[in-house]
Design a protein around this motif. Structure first.
Motif, PDB file in Angstrom:
ATOM      1  N   SER A 192       9.121   2.261   9.100  1.00  0.00           N
ATOM      2  CA  SER A 192       7.663   2.946   9.103  1.00  0.00           C
ATOM      3  C   SER A 192       7.743   4.379   9.273  1.00  0.00           C
ATOM      4  O   SER A 192       6.859   5.071   8.446  1.00  0.00           O
ATOM      5  N   ALA A 193       8.539   4.703  10.259  1.00  0.00           N
ATOM      6  CA  ALA A 193       8.686   6.176  10.193  1.00  0.00           C
ATOM      7  C   ALA A 193       9.184   6.947   9.110  1.00  0.00           C
ATOM      8  O   ALA A 193       8.630   8.030   8.518  1.00  0.00           O
ATOM      9  N   LEU A 194      10.123   6.633   8.493  1.00  0.00           N
ATOM     10  CA  LEU A 194      10.972   7.036   7.285  1.00  0.00           C
ATOM     11  C   LEU A 194       9.839   6.910   6.152  1.00  0.00           C
ATOM     12  O   LEU A 194       9.584   7.834   5.346  1.00  0.00           O
ATOM     13  N   LYS A 195       8.973   5.766   5.961  1.00  0.00           N
ATOM     14  CA  LYS A 195       8.067   5.828   4.736  1.00  0.00           C
ATOM     15  C   LYS A 195       6.980   6.760   4.993  1.00  0.00           C
ATOM     16  O   LYS A 195       6.507   7.463   3.919  1.00  0.00           O
ATOM     17  N   LYS A 196       6.712   7.062   6.483  1.00  0.00           N
ATOM     18  CA  LYS A 196       5.438   8.033   6.841  1.00  0.00           C
ATOM     19  C   LYS A 196       5.863   9.502   6.449  1.00  0.00           C
ATOM     20  O   LYS A 196       5.315  10.120   6.035  1.00  0.00           O
ATOM     21  N   GLN A 197       7.111   9.648   6.670  1.00  0.00           N
ATOM     22  CA  GLN A 197       7.824  10.907   6.590  1.00  0.00           C
ATOM     23  C   GLN A 197       7.939  11.404   4.925  1.00  0.00           C
ATOM     24  O   GLN A 197       7.548  12.374   4.616  1.00  0.00           O
ATOM     25  N   SER A 198       8.365  10.089   4.421  1.00  0.00           N
ATOM     26  CA  SER A 198       8.402  10.191   2.921  1.00  0.00           C
ATOM     27  C   SER A 198       6.852  10.190   2.313  1.00  0.00           C
ATOM     28  O   SER A 198       6.849  11.409   1.176  1.00  0.00           O
ATOM     29  N   ASP A 199       5.903   9.875   2.933  1.00  0.00           N
ATOM     30  CA  ASP A 199       4.624  10.103   2.542  1.00  0.00           C
ATOM     31  C   ASP A 199       4.134  11.552   2.588  1.00  0.00           C
ATOM     32  O   ASP A 199       3.575  12.299   1.565  1.00  0.00           O
TER      33      ASP A 199
END
Length: 231
Positions: A192-199
């Motif tokens: 989730s953190a990586l996805k948020k960072q990617s967004d």
């Protein structure tokens, strides 16, 4: 019949009655053995061998006397056959008959004495064998019961150890599942953190691209204005 032969005949009848009692199923071998080992008979048993030998000697003496009488009157009868008076011949025949009767009485008395002694020995041996067989049977039954209880205890111990091993294995599996769940939760958080960072990076990229486009447009417009001034 004289007194001694009357006593021997009575003894013979008593022996016949004793043999019938011992042979017929009147009592079990255990009861006969208990009777043979009673206090009264135990008191007589110390001298029973001597009494038995004396009795046999007396019967043998009477048997030999009867044989002697038989031979005596048989010889007289054969010597005087056909020559003696009828009364004398009848007296000789009667004496020979009495001698033969005494022979059978003493012979059967002697024979039944040996039979009774042998029957008493066999009945006592049978009672002892029955007692030993019953004791062996009880011992075998107790050993079988003990073996069954031991096998049941071993089965319970094996079942308990199996249950303990199963519980331990279940506990280990639960611990592993809990660890895997924690690892999965951590992975989900990281994802989730990586996805948020990617967004966020994508938004920042779009913003920078838009600013870059605006700058290029401004540069193009300013370049066109400078060219017109030069002309």
């Amino acid at each position: 019949m004289s007194l001694q032969w009357t006593l021997i005949a009575g003894f013979l009848y008593a022996e016949i009655a004793i043999v019938l009692l011992l042979v017929l199923p009147v009592a079990s071998p255990k009861r006969w053995n208990a009777f043979f080992k009673s206090r009264f008979l135990q008191g007589l048993q110390r001298q029973a061998g001597i009494y038995f030998l004396i009795l046999l000697a007396i019967l043998v003496l009477f048997l030999l006397d009867a044989i002697r009488e038989m031979r005596k009157y048989s010889q007289i009868d054969s010597e005087e056959h056909g020559h003696a008076h009828l009364d004398r011949e009848m007296q000789g025949s009667m004496r020979l008959f009495r001698a033969q009767r005494n022979f059978y009485i003493s012979g059967f008395s002697l024979f039944l004495s040996l039979v009774i002694r042998r029957l008493v020995t066999l009945i006592s041996s049978q009672a002892e064998l029955l007692a030993q067989s019953e004791a062996s049977l009880r011992q075998a039954q107790s050993a079988t019961t003990a073996a069954r209880s031991l096998l049941a205890q071993q089965g319970e111990m094996a079942q308990n150890s199996s249950n303990e091993a199963h519980d331990k294995e279940v506990t280990e599996l639960k611990t592993k599942i809990k660890e895997l769940e924690e690892e999965l939760a951590t992975e989900v958080k990281d994802k989730s953190a990586l996805k948020k960072q990617s967004d966020n990076l994508a938004k920042e990229y779009d913003r920078l691209a838009e600013e870059h486009s605006k700058l290029q447009k401004k540069i193009t417009i300013s370049a066109e204005g400078d060219s017109k001034k030069d002309n």
